[in-house]
Design a protein around this motif. Sequence first.
Motif, PDB file in Angstrom:
ATOM      1  N   PHE A  64       2.284   1.775  -3.460  1.00 42.96           N
ATOM      2  CA  PHE A  64       1.232   2.195  -4.381  1.00 42.96           C
ATOM      3  C   PHE A  64       0.887   3.667  -4.191  1.00 42.96           C
ATOM      4  O   PHE A  64       0.657   4.395  -5.158  1.00 42.96           O
ATOM      5  CB  PHE A  64      -0.011   1.332  -4.192  1.00 42.96           C
ATOM      6  N   ALA A 123       0.824  -1.210   0.000  1.00 48.14           N
ATOM      7  CA  ALA A 123       0.000   0.000   0.000  1.00 48.14           C
ATOM      8  C   ALA A 123       0.860   1.263   0.000  1.00 48.14           C
ATOM      9  O   ALA A 123       0.529   2.250  -0.667  1.00 48.14           O
ATOM     10  CB  ALA A 123      -0.939  -0.010   1.204  1.00 48.14           C
ATOM     11  N   VAL A 147      -3.074  -4.142  -4.946  1.00 49.70           N
ATOM     12  CA  VAL A 147      -2.561  -3.380  -3.799  1.00 49.70           C
ATOM     13  C   VAL A 147      -2.687  -4.238  -2.547  1.00 49.70           C
ATOM     14  O   VAL A 147      -3.786  -4.600  -2.134  1.00 49.70           O
ATOM     15  CB  VAL A 147      -3.336  -2.060  -3.619  1.00 49.70           C
ATOM     16  N   SER A 178      -2.994  -4.619   0.971  1.00 49.57           N
ATOM     17  CA  SER A 178      -3.389  -3.750   2.078  1.00 49.57           C
ATOM     18  C   SER A 178      -3.598  -4.561   3.349  1.00 49.57           C
ATOM     19  O   SER A 178      -3.894  -5.755   3.308  1.00 49.57           O
ATOM     20  CB  SER A 178      -4.669  -2.986   1.725  1.00 49.57           C
ATOM     21  N   GLU A 199      -7.762  -4.086  -4.497  1.00 44.36           N
ATOM     22  CA  GLU A 199      -7.139  -4.156  -3.182  1.00 44.36           C
ATOM     23  C   GLU A 199      -7.208  -5.590  -2.677  1.00 44.36           C
ATOM     24  O   GLU A 199      -8.264  -6.233  -2.734  1.00 44.36           O
ATOM     25  CB  GLU A 199      -7.845  -3.228  -2.206  1.00 44.36           C
TER      26      GLU A 199
END
Length: 211
Positions: free
Chosen positions: A108, A105, A128, A130, A167
Motif C-alpha cells: 500500500f 502495508a 490495508v 497492518s 486499516e
Amino acid sequence: MRPLAIFGGTFDPIHLGHLSVAWEASELLDADVRLMPASVPPHRPSPLANAQQRVAMLRAALQKQSRLTLDTRELERSGPSYTIDTLAELRKEEGDRSLVLLLGADAFAGLPSWHRWRELFDVAHIGVLSRPGVEITWSDALLAEIGPRLIEDAAVLRALPAGKVIELSVTPLEISATRIRELLAEGRDPRYLLPCGLFDDAGILAPYRKG
C-alpha cells in the motif's frame, strides 16, 4: 450482500501466512475473499511455478471450506496483471456490491507507483493489512489522496461500493515464500509452513524440488 474482497499475489507457493491474513480480513470485514494469482506481476520477477501449477496448489489449499475461494481471471489475461483492469471488470460483474482490495502495508505504501492508481478508488475500497504496533509511513502523495477516505468502522465500508480506505490489524505469520522454495530445493519438508493439502499429492510441489 456481503462485501467481496480480493487478495492477489503470485502465491509461489501459497502458504499459511497468505491464508491466515486472508481469513482474518474476511472475519474483520464479514466478507467473502477471492485469492487471485497474478499472471505477469508488473513489480516483481515471474513466478517459478507456472500458472497451472500454482492453480493446482491453490485448489489443494482451499479445499474443505467456502469462505476463501479462487479466481483465475488474471491468469487468463495476456500481458501484465494490472489491478485496475481486474477491479474494473469485477465492478461490471458485481454491480453496487462493496469491493475491497486487500493489500499489505508495504504494498500500500508503494501504491503511487502503480498503473492508474488513483482510479482504484473509483471501483473499490482498499483494506490495508497492518501489523499491530507497527507504524506505517506513507508518502505525501498517498496521504493527500487517502486522507478524506480513511475510515475505522467496517460497517461504513459495507454500505458503499467503493472509495474508502480501512486499516485492518491482522496477525501475520512470518513465513517467506522464498525460504519455502529454498527448503524444497534442498529436499527438505516445510510441513508446517504450507497448507496440509499441498502434501496430499506427491507431485504438487515438484516445481520447487531439484532433480
